[in-house]
Design a protein around this motif. Structure first.
Motif, PDB file in Angstrom:
ATOM      1  N   ILE A 120       0.936  -1.489  -0.147  1.00 46.39           N
ATOM      2  CA  ILE A 120       0.198  -0.055  -0.123  1.00 46.39           C
ATOM      3  C   ILE A 120       0.710   1.239  -0.617  1.00 46.39           C
ATOM      4  O   ILE A 120       0.696   2.403   0.116  1.00 46.39           O
ATOM      5  CB  ILE A 120      -1.137   0.159   0.942  1.00 46.39           C
ATOM      6  N   ARG A 121       1.708   1.088   0.033  1.00 44.77           N
ATOM      7  CA  ARG A 121       2.820   2.451   0.023  1.00 44.77           C
ATOM      8  C   ARG A 121       2.678   2.980  -1.323  1.00 44.77           C
ATOM      9  O   ARG A 121       2.881   3.177  -2.143  1.00 44.77           O
ATOM     10  CB  ARG A 121       4.074   1.843  -0.200  1.00 44.77           C
ATOM     11  N   ASN A 122       2.358   4.167  -0.950  1.00 45.97           N
ATOM     12  CA  ASN A 122       2.848   5.562  -1.888  1.00 45.97           C
ATOM     13  C   ASN A 122       1.237   5.445  -2.546  1.00 45.97           C
ATOM     14  O   ASN A 122       1.231   6.021  -3.860  1.00 45.97           O
ATOM     15  CB  ASN A 122       3.461   6.238  -2.044  1.00 45.97           C
ATOM     16  N   SER A 123       0.021   5.127  -2.024  1.00 41.89           N
ATOM     17  CA  SER A 123      -1.260   3.915  -2.920  1.00 41.89           C
ATOM     18  C   SER A 123      -1.730   5.253  -2.995  1.00 41.89           C
ATOM     19  O   SER A 123      -2.182   6.235  -2.239  1.00 41.89           O
ATOM     20  CB  SER A 123      -1.838   3.470  -1.795  1.00 41.89           C
ATOM     21  N   ARG A 124      -2.427   5.872  -4.508  1.00 45.78           N
ATOM     22  CA  ARG A 124      -3.062   7.062  -4.820  1.00 45.78           C
ATOM     23  C   ARG A 124      -4.525   6.856  -4.867  1.00 45.78           C
ATOM     24  O   ARG A 124      -5.182   7.562  -5.456  1.00 45.78           O
ATOM     25  CB  ARG A 124      -3.005   6.957  -6.071  1.00 45.78           C
ATOM     26  N   VAL A 125      -5.300   5.275  -4.618  1.00 42.15           N
ATOM     27  CA  VAL A 125      -6.599   4.793  -4.297  1.00 42.15           C
ATOM     28  C   VAL A 125      -7.359   6.053  -2.891  1.00 42.15           C
ATOM     29  O   VAL A 125      -7.805   6.211  -2.654  1.00 42.15           O
ATOM     30  CB  VAL A 125      -6.507   3.453  -3.386  1.00 42.15           C
ATOM     31  N   ILE A 126      -6.212   6.896  -2.190  1.00 41.50           N
ATOM     32  CA  ILE A 126      -6.183   7.777  -0.939  1.00 41.50           C
ATOM     33  C   ILE A 126      -6.665   8.665  -1.354  1.00 41.50           C
ATOM     34  O   ILE A 126      -7.797   9.003  -1.183  1.00 41.50           O
ATOM     35  CB  ILE A 126      -5.398   7.333  -0.155  1.00 41.50           C
ATOM     36  N   ASP A 127      -6.660   9.108  -2.754  1.00 43.26           N
ATOM     37  CA  ASP A 127      -6.876  10.203  -3.027  1.00 43.26           C
ATOM     38  C   ASP A 127      -8.505  10.747  -3.420  1.00 43.26           C
ATOM     39  O   ASP A 127      -9.397  11.477  -3.340  1.00 43.26           O
ATOM     40  CB  ASP A 127      -6.137  10.749  -4.626  1.00 43.26           C
TER      41      ASP A 127
END
Length: 430
Positions: free
Chosen positions: A339-346
Motif C-alpha cells: 500500500i506504499r504511496n497508494s493513490r487510491v486514498i485520493d
C-alpha cells in the motif's frame, strides 16, 4: 572470481531486503536485520506479510544456518549482532514528506547506526532509492562521523539500486539485471562480483556511484512520464466523449507504439523517484519542467476519477450527500498487498469530501496496516448495495465479483480505472 568469504548483513527486511537476504543466504553467512522486532519474530516463524518471500527458500536458508557453519540466514533486531559482519547492504525505505520532498531520515538513521559498528575494511552498499550524490554527500559524512574512520581509506561504499517489482512472480530478484558500482575501482569490482554470484540475469557495472544512483531515478521517471502522457490523453478524450482505451488499441497497431495505459500511479518507486531527481535538480538551480508536469498530471488522477464518478451519479439522478460508494482495491498495484504511496486514498478522500459514505475492500492489503497508515477500516467483504462502485485496483478477485448484486439498482454507477471489467457492466472508465 575470488573465494572471499562474504559476511553480509542486510539492513531492512521489507519488499527489497528480504528477497535479497534469502538469496545471499543460499551462499553466504547472512544476517537479516530490522529494528522492528515484530517483523523479526514474523520471519523467524517462517511468515512474510509482504508475500515477496519464497517461503520454502526462507525455510531452507534458515535451516542451513543451523546446520552449516558459515552459511545460511538468521534474523535479529539486536544492534550488537551487526558487529560480526563486514558487508552491509542498506535497503530501508526512502519516502517523501508531506511537501513531496525526499525524506532521508530512515536512511540517515540506518547509516548512523551502521557507523557505530563500522570497522576497518568494511563495505556499505546502498540499495535504497536516492538522488544522484546522496550516498557520498549525505551518507558517507554520517558514517565517518559516527565511526571515526576515513572513507576510501578505512571503509568503502557501493550502490546497487533495487529493481524489485512487488507482486511479480516472474521477474524476480535473480532474473532482473543488476546495476552495480563502488567507491573505488577495486571496490566496484568487489560489489559487482558479489551480486554476480546470485543474479543469473547478470550485472552492469556503472562507472561511478553517482551514475548508478541516477540510473535508478531515470528508469522510473521515464515510466512515470509515459503514464502521465496517456493519463493526460484520458483527460482530453473524456471531454471529447472518446474512450481512451479504444484510441490506444487503435494506435497500438503501429509496430513502434508504446502501449501504456492510463491509471493511478503510486508505489514506492514510480510515484517517488521523480521527486528525488527533481529535488536534486532544483538544488542545482534547474527546475525540471517535464518531470514535474508529469508528476502533476499523475498526482491529480485520483481527484479526476472521484469527480467523474460524482458527475455520473448526478446524471443518473442521485443525491450525492449520503450516497454509498464502494472502492475496490487499496494496494498500489494488482495482486499484491503493498500500500506504499497508494493513490487510491485520493479517490477515497475526494468522495468523502463530496459527502458520500465510502467503503473500501481489498482482499490483499493488510487491514491493520491500512488502519494505521491511513485511518481507514477495510471491509472484510462488501455486504450491501452501493450507488457507486469504483474499481481502483485490478486484483484478480474483482473480475469474478457479482456486480449486479452490489449495484443499488439500475441507476448505480460502476467506474473502472483499469479497463479491467467487462465493458458491458461499466458506466465509465479511464
Amino acid at each position: 572470481m575470488t573465494s572471499m568469504p562474504y559476511k553480509i548483513a542486510v539492513i531492512g527486511l521489507g519488499y527489497v531486503g528480504l528477497p535479497l537476504a534469502i538469496e545471499f543466504g543460499k551462499k553466504y553467512d547472512v544476517l537479516g536485520f530490522d529494528i522492528d522486532q515484530h517483523r523479526i519474530s514474523e520471519l523467524q516463524a517462517g511468515n512474510d506479510h509482504t508475500h515477496e518471500a519464497d517461503l520454502e527458500a526462507l525455510f531452507t536458508v534458515t535451516q542451513k544456518r543451523r546446520e552449516v557453519e558459515g552459511a545460511g540466514l538468521c534474523f535479529s533486531a539486536d544492534l550488537s549482532s551487526l558487529s560480526a559482519y563486514t558487508t552491509y547492504i542498506v535497503t530501508v525505505p526512502t519516502p517523501l514528506n508531506q511537501f513531496k520532498a525526499p525524506d532521508l531520515q530512515p536512511l540517515l538513521r540506518a547509516t548512523a547506526m551502521l557507523g557505530r559498528v563500522l570497522k576497518k575494511g568494511d563495505l556499505v552498499i546502498y540499495e535504497s532509492t536516492v538522488y544522484p550524490g546522496c550516498t557520498e554527500e549525505d551518507c558517507v559524512p554520517v558514517l565517518e562521523q559516527e565511526s571515526g574512520l576515513q572513507y576510501n581509506v578505512d571503509f568503502f561504499c557501493g550502490y546497487s539500486p533495487e529493481r524489485i517489482n512487488p507482486g511479480d512472480k516472474v521477474n524476480t530478484l535473480t532474473k532482473i539485471k543488476k546495476v552495480t558500482s563502488g567507491s573505488t575501482g577495486a571496490i566496484a569490482n568487489r560489489v559487482d562480483e558479489l551480486y554476480r554470484s546470485i543474479i543469473t540475469a547478470g550485472t552492469h557495472k556503472a562507472p561511478s556511484i553517482r551514475v548508478a544512483e541516477a540510473s535508478k531515478a531515470i528508469e522510473n521517471a521515464q515510466r512515470d512520464l509515459n503514464i502521465s502522457f496517456v493519463n493526460e490523453l484520458a483527460l482530453i478524450f473524456d471531454r471529447m466523449g472518446i474512450d481512451t482505451m479504444d484510441v490506444i488499441e487503435a494506435a497500438a497497431t503501429k509496430w513502434n507504439f508504446l502501449k501504456y495505459t492510463p491509471g493511478l500511479v503510486g508505489g514506492h518507486c514510480i510515484g517517488v523517484d521523480p521527486y528525488y531527481l527533481a529535488h536534486k535538480a532544483e538544488a542545482l538551480g534547474y527546475r525540471p519542467e517535464v518531470i514535474l508536469s508529469g508528476r502533476k498530471v499523475n498526482d491529480n488522477m485520483g481527484m479526476f476519477v472521484a469527480n467523474k464518478v460524482v458527475k455520473l451519479l448526478i446524471k443518473k439522478g442521485h443525491k450525492i450527500d449520503g450516497s454509498r460508494a464502494l472502492v475496490l482495491g487499496f494496494a498500489f498495484k494488482e495482486n499484491c498487498p503493498d500500500i506504499r504511496n497508494s493513490r487510491v486514498i485520493d479517490i477515497y478522500r475526494e468522495l468523502v469530501q463530496f459527502g458520500l459514505s465510502v467503503d473500501v475492500y481489498d482482499p490483499h492489503a493488510s487491514a491493520v496496516i491500512v488502519k494505521k497508515e491511513y485511518g481507514i477500516t477495510l471491509k472484510e467483504k462488501p455486504d450491501q448495495r452501493y450507488d457507486a462502485i469504483i474499481l481502483a485496483v485490478a486484483h484478480r478477485e474483482f473480475r469474478e465479483m457479482d456486480y449486479a448484486e452490489l449495484r443499488n439498482g439500475a441507476a448505480a454507477v460502476v467506474f473502472d480505472t483499469k479497463s479491467f471489467l467487462d465493458r458491458q457492466i461499466v458506466d465509465g472508465r479511464l
